[in-house]
Enzyme design. Structure first.
Site, PDB file in Angstrom:
ATOM      1  N   SER A 142      -9.550 -64.473 -48.660  1.00  0.00           N
ATOM      2  CA  SER A 142      -9.736 -63.244 -49.432  1.00  0.00           C
ATOM      3  C   SER A 142     -10.523 -62.259 -48.595  1.00  0.00           C
ATOM      4  O   SER A 142     -11.323 -62.663 -47.727  1.00  0.00           O
ATOM      5  CB  SER A 142     -10.503 -63.534 -50.723  1.00  0.00           C
ATOM      6  OG  SER A 142     -10.915 -62.335 -51.357  1.00  0.00           O
ATOM      7  N   TYR A 155     -18.049 -67.176 -54.515  1.00  0.00           N
ATOM      8  CA  TYR A 155     -16.655 -66.958 -54.131  1.00  0.00           C
ATOM      9  C   TYR A 155     -16.574 -66.387 -52.715  1.00  0.00           C
ATOM     10  O   TYR A 155     -15.798 -66.859 -51.882  1.00  0.00           O
ATOM     11  CB  TYR A 155     -15.994 -66.009 -55.127  1.00  0.00           C
ATOM     12  CG  TYR A 155     -14.536 -65.727 -54.858  1.00  0.00           C
ATOM     13  CD1 TYR A 155     -13.558 -66.678 -55.132  1.00  0.00           C
ATOM     14  CD2 TYR A 155     -14.134 -64.500 -54.330  1.00  0.00           C
ATOM     15  CE1 TYR A 155     -12.221 -66.422 -54.886  1.00  0.00           C
ATOM     16  CE2 TYR A 155     -12.795 -64.236 -54.085  1.00  0.00           C
ATOM     17  CZ  TYR A 155     -11.841 -65.197 -54.362  1.00  0.00           C
ATOM     18  OH  TYR A 155     -10.511 -64.933 -54.123  1.00  0.00           O
ATOM     19  N   ALA A 156     -17.388 -65.358 -52.433  1.00  0.00           N
ATOM     20  CA  ALA A 156     -17.382 -64.750 -51.103  1.00  0.00           C
ATOM     21  C   ALA A 156     -17.743 -65.769 -50.027  1.00  0.00           C
ATOM     22  O   ALA A 156     -17.107 -65.827 -48.970  1.00  0.00           O
ATOM     23  CB  ALA A 156     -18.346 -63.569 -51.068  1.00  0.00           C
ATOM     24  N   SER A 158     -17.408 -69.025 -50.198  1.00  0.00           N
ATOM     25  CA  SER A 158     -16.346 -70.027 -50.064  1.00  0.00           C
ATOM     26  C   SER A 158     -15.179 -69.484 -49.258  1.00  0.00           C
ATOM     27  O   SER A 158     -14.582 -70.194 -48.440  1.00  0.00           O
ATOM     28  CB  SER A 158     -15.871 -70.489 -51.449  1.00  0.00           C
ATOM     29  OG  SER A 158     -15.107 -69.497 -52.115  1.00  0.00           O
TER      30      SER A 158
END
Length: 259
Positions: A142, A155-156, A158
């Site tokens: 991402s 999230y960032a 990961s």
């Protein structure tokens, strides 16, 4: 196009969103597709869609954080569909919490699914690809892995880890004839993205539609991307058209990130 004729691909997160789009396109291009997802109902819906379109697919209920479960599913896939030499890792979870309110258990869950799960997929698939003489793998990261995220630090982190993992795997596996790359989507029109914006809207005191529109306004190309646009790049990176590309993380984000 018979780009993947006679080859078997495994796709995780195949129950919806980017994973389903990747599975449909790979099947359309001739691949036999092993579909893996944590939701039995969702993965079967994807399998049915592929079969209706004339594809050859089988669905498997798999928790990607469980190495034994992934190994068992890969073994079944090879019995059902043939030697697995292609993989697209499109599984993932995300939640929104301001940094000071991020529960440690949510951090652990995100790292387990997004990072450990990707490691398990790449390693276990690579072991089979080595035995089959080579292969190609793509991990969905991402643009969040390119920089900070105030409301989803887990999230960032990961997704940054996925980029690093891909580079290490590519370096390690090149001598075995295995290429490994990543794609970094931006804002993709999926149910997971809409759920993120419902959570962000709650945090920021606005509507989900306003949150979504604010994000879209930051994209130079001026629109949200589709899962199919990600699938097209995944297909390219899995194919021989990218035969000299490995260890790369390609932004597919409409210009949202340009590093």
């Amino acid at each position: 196009m018979g780009r993947f004729e006679g080859r078997t691909a495994v796709v995780t997160g195949a129950g919806g969103g980017i994973g389903r789009a990747c599975a449909l396109l790979l099947a359309e291009q001739g691949a036999r597709v092993a579909l893996m997802d944590i939701s039995a109902e969702s993965v079967e819906l994807t399998a049915e869609a592929l079969r209706r379109a004339g594809g050859n697919a089988a669905g498997y209920l798999v928790d990607v954080t469980d190495t034994a479960a992934v190994d068992a599913a890969l073994a079944r896939a090879e019995e059902d569909l043939g030697p697995v030499t292609l993989a697209a890792g499109a599984h993932g979870i995300v939640r929104n919490h301001p940094f000071l309110e991020l529960p440690a258990e949510d951090w652990d869950a995100t790292m387990a699914v997004n990072l450990k799960g990707m490691f398990v997929l790449l390693q276990r698939t690579a072991l089979r690809a080595v035995a089959h003489g080579g292969g190609t793998m793509v991990a969905v990261s991402s643009v969040a892995g390119r920089g900070p995220r105030a409301t989803c630090a887990d999230y960032a982190a990961s997704k940054a880890g996925v980029i690093s993992l891909v580079r290490s795997a590519a370096l390690s596996l090149a001598g075995h004839g295995i290429r490994v790359n990543a794609v970094c989507p931006g804002v993709v029109d999926t149910e997971m993205t809409r759920a993120i914006h419902r959570q962000k809207a709650e945090i920021e005191g606005i509507t989900a539609e306003e949150s979504f529109a604010r994000q879209a306004a930051k994209i130079p190309l001026g629109r949200i991307e589709t899962p199919q646009e990600i699938a097209g790049v995944v297909s390219f990176l899995l194919s021989d058209d990218s035969s000299y590309v490995t260890g790369q993380a390609l932004n597919v984000c409409g210009g949202l990130e340009m590093d």
